[in-house]
Design a protein around this motif. Sequence first.
Motif, short mmCIF file in Angstrom:
data_model
loop_
_atom_site.label_atom_id
_atom_site.label_comp_id
_atom_site.label_asym_id
_atom_site.label_seq_id
_atom_site.Cartn_x
_atom_site.Cartn_y
_atom_site.Cartn_z
N PRO A 115 -0.71 6.48 13.46
CA PRO A 115 -0.53 6.86 12.05
C PRO A 115 0.26 5.85 11.23
N GLY A 116 0.92 4.92 11.89
CA GLY A 116 1.73 3.94 11.16
C GLY A 116 3.08 3.79 11.82
N ARG A 117 3.55 2.56 11.88
CA ARG A 117 4.83 2.28 12.52
C ARG A 117 5.46 1.08 11.84
N GLY A 118 6.78 1.05 11.83
CA GLY A 118 7.47 -0.09 11.23
C GLY A 118 7.54 0.02 9.71
N SER A 119 7.93 -1.08 9.09
CA SER A 119 8.18 -1.07 7.65
C SER A 119 6.91 -0.88 6.83
N GLY A 120 5.73 -1.18 7.40
CA GLY A 120 4.48 -1.01 6.67
C GLY A 120 4.20 0.43 6.29
N ALA A 121 4.81 1.37 7.02
CA ALA A 121 4.62 2.79 6.72
C ALA A 121 5.27 3.18 5.39
N GLY A 122 6.04 2.28 4.80
CA GLY A 122 6.68 2.57 3.52
C GLY A 122 5.82 2.23 2.32
N SER A 123 4.56 1.87 2.54
CA SER A 123 3.70 1.46 1.43
C SER A 123 2.73 2.56 1.02
N VAL A 124 2.76 2.92 -0.26
CA VAL A 124 1.80 3.88 -0.81
C VAL A 124 0.41 3.26 -0.85
N VAL A 125 0.32 1.97 -1.13
CA VAL A 125 -0.99 1.30 -1.12
C VAL A 125 -1.61 1.38 0.27
N ALA A 126 -0.81 1.13 1.30
CA ALA A 126 -1.32 1.22 2.67
C ALA A 126 -1.77 2.64 2.99
N TRP A 127 -1.02 3.61 2.53
CA TRP A 127 -1.39 5.02 2.74
C TRP A 127 -2.69 5.33 2.00
N SER A 128 -2.83 4.83 0.79
CA SER A 128 -4.03 5.08 -0.01
C SER A 128 -5.26 4.41 0.59
N LEU A 129 -5.07 3.26 1.25
CA LEU A 129 -6.18 2.54 1.86
C LEU A 129 -6.45 3.01 3.29
N THR A 130 -5.74 4.06 3.73
CA THR A 130 -5.83 4.64 5.08
C THR A 130 -5.42 3.65 6.18
N ILE A 131 -4.61 2.65 5.81
CA ILE A 131 -4.02 1.79 6.83
C ILE A 131 -3.00 2.60 7.63
N THR A 132 -2.25 3.44 6.91
CA THR A 132 -1.29 4.35 7.54
C THR A 132 -1.65 5.78 7.17
N ASP A 133 -1.07 6.72 7.89
CA ASP A 133 -1.32 8.14 7.61
C ASP A 133 -0.03 8.90 7.33
N LEU A 134 1.00 8.17 6.91
CA LEU A 134 2.28 8.79 6.58
C LEU A 134 2.52 8.70 5.08
N ASP A 135 2.93 9.80 4.49
CA ASP A 135 3.26 9.84 3.06
C ASP A 135 4.63 9.21 2.87
N PRO A 136 4.71 8.00 2.30
CA PRO A 136 6.00 7.30 2.18
C PRO A 136 7.01 8.03 1.31
N LEU A 137 6.54 8.69 0.25
CA LEU A 137 7.48 9.36 -0.65
C LEU A 137 8.03 10.64 -0.03
N ARG A 138 7.22 11.30 0.74
CA ARG A 138 7.69 12.51 1.40
C ARG A 138 8.86 12.21 2.34
N PHE A 139 8.80 11.04 2.98
CA PHE A 139 9.84 10.68 3.94
C PHE A 139 10.83 9.64 3.39
N ASN A 140 10.77 9.42 2.07
CA ASN A 140 11.71 8.50 1.40
C ASN A 140 11.72 7.11 2.03
#
Length: 301
Positions: free
Chosen positions: A247-272
């Motif tokens: 679902p995503g690991r490391g600092s890249g999980a903090g990107s909304v663009v990555a989340w939107s492009l389905t690179i990650t599956d974690l909501d960055p704003l939900r987890f600050n």
Amino acid sequence: MDAFPNRLYMEIQRHGTADEEKTEQAFLDLAFKYNVPLVATNEVFFATPDMFEAHDALLCIKDKTHVIVNDRRRLNPEYYFKSPDEMKKLFEDLPEAIENTVNIAKRCGFMVEFQPPALPIYPDCEPVGDDIQKAREEMYDKIRNYLTDDPKTGKTVQEQLDSRTLGELQEAVTVQKRARAGLVKRLEVHVFTPDMTDEDKKQAGQKYYDRLEYELSVIIKMKFSGYFLIVSDFIAWSKAHGIPVGPGRGSGAGSVVAWSLTITDLDPLRFNLLFERFLNPERVNMPDFDVDFCQTRRGET
């Protein structure tokens, strides 16, 4: 010798092997005969002598053999990292061979020139028509607001746009379009609830859209649009072919663009989570997504 004037040396090693003892005098004779300077070297396979047995076992594993086998590749405990004093003592009869190690080191001056990241242009970008100049101007309008005059280079926004290749412009427009569309889907599935009114959705989604536009401004300004598209592409391919992806690991999980492009599956704003830990204008290195693939099928990606 003529091919390497003043740059050819005769290497002498002393690890206590039979081959070295048998050939050393011949090498010395050749060096003295042709006036070739000597240099003392020491091959290193482990840090200290007590690591010899462990290294020997590793050699056996690599060569698919056993320690008790006699006819196999083997070293001896002398292939460790010797100190300067140990090397001087080992070659005390050939002090010039030790001195030349320093001379060679002084002649090896090399500075790696900085090169910007070299990535292929993402092939599946938004198409352009036959009128290239018109297409460029249309793309200028779509990404102009993400750029500002650059005080470091002195380039204006227009000069920055003009300096970009057609492929780079297409990548910027494509990542913008796909990220915006992807965020709409993410919000519908993960943020909005059935009881929300349109006004509720607008308020809940605004911080995501603000963050998305901020991230796009950094990504496009730093010319990393293609990188996001490439990573998104091979992750989407993997998921479409049933290859599990983390679902995503490391600092890249903090990107909304990555989340939107389905690179990650974690909501960055939900987890600050912070985007700046992954990418910011002061970062001189390429961003690096930590992607986890299924260990049994990762070779297919």
